[in-house]
Write a protein that holds these residues in place. Sequence first.
Motif, short mmCIF file in Angstrom:
data_model
loop_
_atom_site.label_atom_id
_atom_site.label_comp_id
_atom_site.label_asym_id
_atom_site.label_seq_id
_atom_site.Cartn_x
_atom_site.Cartn_y
_atom_site.Cartn_z
N LYS A 44 0.84 -1.20 0.00
CA LYS A 44 0.00 0.00 0.00
C LYS A 44 0.88 1.25 0.00
CE LYS A 44 -3.72 2.29 2.45
NZ LYS A 44 -4.61 2.32 3.59
N LYS A 45 1.91 1.26 0.82
CA LYS A 45 2.84 2.41 0.89
C LYS A 45 3.54 2.59 -0.46
CE LYS A 45 6.32 4.74 3.42
NZ LYS A 45 6.03 6.12 3.20
N LEU A 46 3.97 1.49 -1.08
CA LEU A 46 4.62 1.56 -2.39
C LEU A 46 3.67 2.16 -3.42
CD1 LEU A 46 6.97 0.92 -4.30
CD2 LEU A 46 6.05 -1.39 -4.51
N LYS A 47 2.43 1.72 -3.42
CA LYS A 47 1.45 2.23 -4.39
C LYS A 47 1.21 3.72 -4.16
CE LYS A 47 -1.79 -0.58 -5.48
NZ LYS A 47 -3.02 -1.38 -5.51
N GLU A 48 1.08 4.13 -2.91
CA GLU A 48 0.88 5.55 -2.59
C GLU A 48 2.08 6.38 -3.02
OE1 GLU A 48 0.16 5.58 1.60
OE2 GLU A 48 -1.91 4.89 1.40
N THR A 49 3.27 5.85 -2.80
CA THR A 49 4.49 6.57 -3.16
C THR A 49 4.61 6.75 -4.67
OG1 THR A 49 5.62 5.73 -1.19
CG2 THR A 49 7.02 6.55 -2.98
N VAL A 50 4.35 5.67 -5.41
CA VAL A 50 4.44 5.74 -6.88
C VAL A 50 3.39 6.72 -7.43
CG1 VAL A 50 4.13 4.43 -9.02
CG2 VAL A 50 5.46 3.45 -7.14
N LEU A 51 2.16 6.61 -6.94
CA LEU A 51 1.10 7.50 -7.42
C LEU A 51 1.40 8.95 -7.06
CD1 LEU A 51 -1.57 7.64 -8.93
CD2 LEU A 51 -2.75 7.24 -6.76
N ASN A 52 1.91 9.19 -5.88
CA ASN A 52 2.28 10.54 -5.47
C ASN A 52 3.40 11.10 -6.36
OD1 ASN A 52 2.16 12.86 -3.74
ND2 ASN A 52 4.04 12.14 -2.77
N ASP A 53 4.41 10.28 -6.64
CA ASP A 53 5.49 10.71 -7.53
C ASP A 53 4.97 11.02 -8.93
OD1 ASP A 53 7.30 10.46 -5.47
OD2 ASP A 53 8.22 8.61 -6.24
N MET A 54 4.04 10.20 -9.41
CA MET A 54 3.45 10.44 -10.73
C MET A 54 2.69 11.77 -10.75
SD MET A 54 2.07 6.59 -11.64
CE MET A 54 0.99 7.17 -12.93
N THR A 55 1.97 12.05 -9.68
CA THR A 55 1.20 13.30 -9.59
C THR A 55 2.12 14.50 -9.54
OG1 THR A 55 -0.56 12.13 -8.42
CG2 THR A 55 -0.54 14.53 -8.24
N ILE A 56 3.17 14.42 -8.74
CA ILE A 56 4.14 15.52 -8.65
C ILE A 56 4.80 15.78 -10.00
CG2 ILE A 56 6.38 16.18 -7.66
CD1 ILE A 56 5.40 14.77 -5.05
N GLU A 57 5.22 14.71 -10.66
CA GLU A 57 5.86 14.86 -11.97
C GLU A 57 4.88 15.41 -13.00
OE1 GLU A 57 8.92 14.91 -14.75
OE2 GLU A 57 8.99 14.71 -12.58
N GLY A 58 3.63 14.96 -12.95
CA GLY A 58 2.61 15.48 -13.86
C GLY A 58 2.38 16.97 -13.68
N MET A 64 -3.04 19.07 -16.38
CA MET A 64 -4.23 19.51 -15.65
C MET A 64 -4.71 18.36 -14.77
SD MET A 64 -4.50 22.56 -16.77
CE MET A 64 -6.09 23.08 -16.24
N SER A 65 -5.54 18.66 -13.81
CA SER A 65 -6.03 17.65 -12.86
C SER A 65 -6.71 16.48 -13.59
CB SER A 65 -7.01 18.28 -11.88
OG SER A 65 -7.57 17.31 -11.05
N TYR A 66 -7.51 16.78 -14.60
CA TYR A 66 -8.22 15.72 -15.31
C TYR A 66 -7.29 14.88 -16.20
CZ TYR A 66 -8.20 19.11 -19.13
OH TYR A 66 -7.82 20.01 -20.10
N GLU A 67 -6.07 15.34 -16.41
CA GLU A 67 -5.08 14.58 -17.19
C GLU A 67 -4.23 13.67 -16.30
OE1 GLU A 67 -3.91 17.54 -20.81
OE2 GLU A 67 -3.32 18.21 -18.81
N GLN A 68 -4.37 13.81 -14.98
CA GLN A 68 -3.58 13.04 -14.03
C GLN A 68 -4.24 11.68 -13.75
OE1 GLN A 68 -0.70 13.75 -12.58
NE2 GLN A 68 -0.48 15.95 -12.41
N VAL A 69 -3.41 10.67 -13.56
CA VAL A 69 -3.88 9.35 -13.16
C VAL A 69 -4.29 9.41 -11.70
CG1 VAL A 69 -3.13 6.97 -12.78
CG2 VAL A 69 -2.44 8.17 -14.86
#
Length: 114
Positions: A44-58, A64-69
């Motif tokens: 769960k922590k790994l998934k949160e970390t990866v998704l957070n990194d993807m959001t920051i990089e995006g 835009m928010s709607y373009e983010q995973v």
Amino acid sequence: ISQMFVYGDSFEHFLVAIVVLNDDYVKRWANNEGLDLNAAGSQKKLKETVLNDMTIEGKRRGLMSYEQVKAIEFIKEPFTIENGLLTTTFKARRYAVEKKYKELFQTIYANARI
């Protein structure tokens, strides 16, 4: 992340993705964090970390928010030419990936709505 496939369902309001991780990097990350990758909390922590990194990089790249995973799931099998998920020019075969992982995409959407 070694590979990623972003999917959008026209009946949903957000994007999801399936992600193939770089195992060596993930092991180093877990070791630095003091985590056991076999534990449920670590996944769960790994998934949160990866998704957070993807959001920051995006955001850094101006998405835009709607373009983010908004939700991801990890898969083990990489996309290759041999398994029919990549073209000879190393592009994802969208139809093949969507067909193979259709149920997983539906599950990601169902879990993200909870």
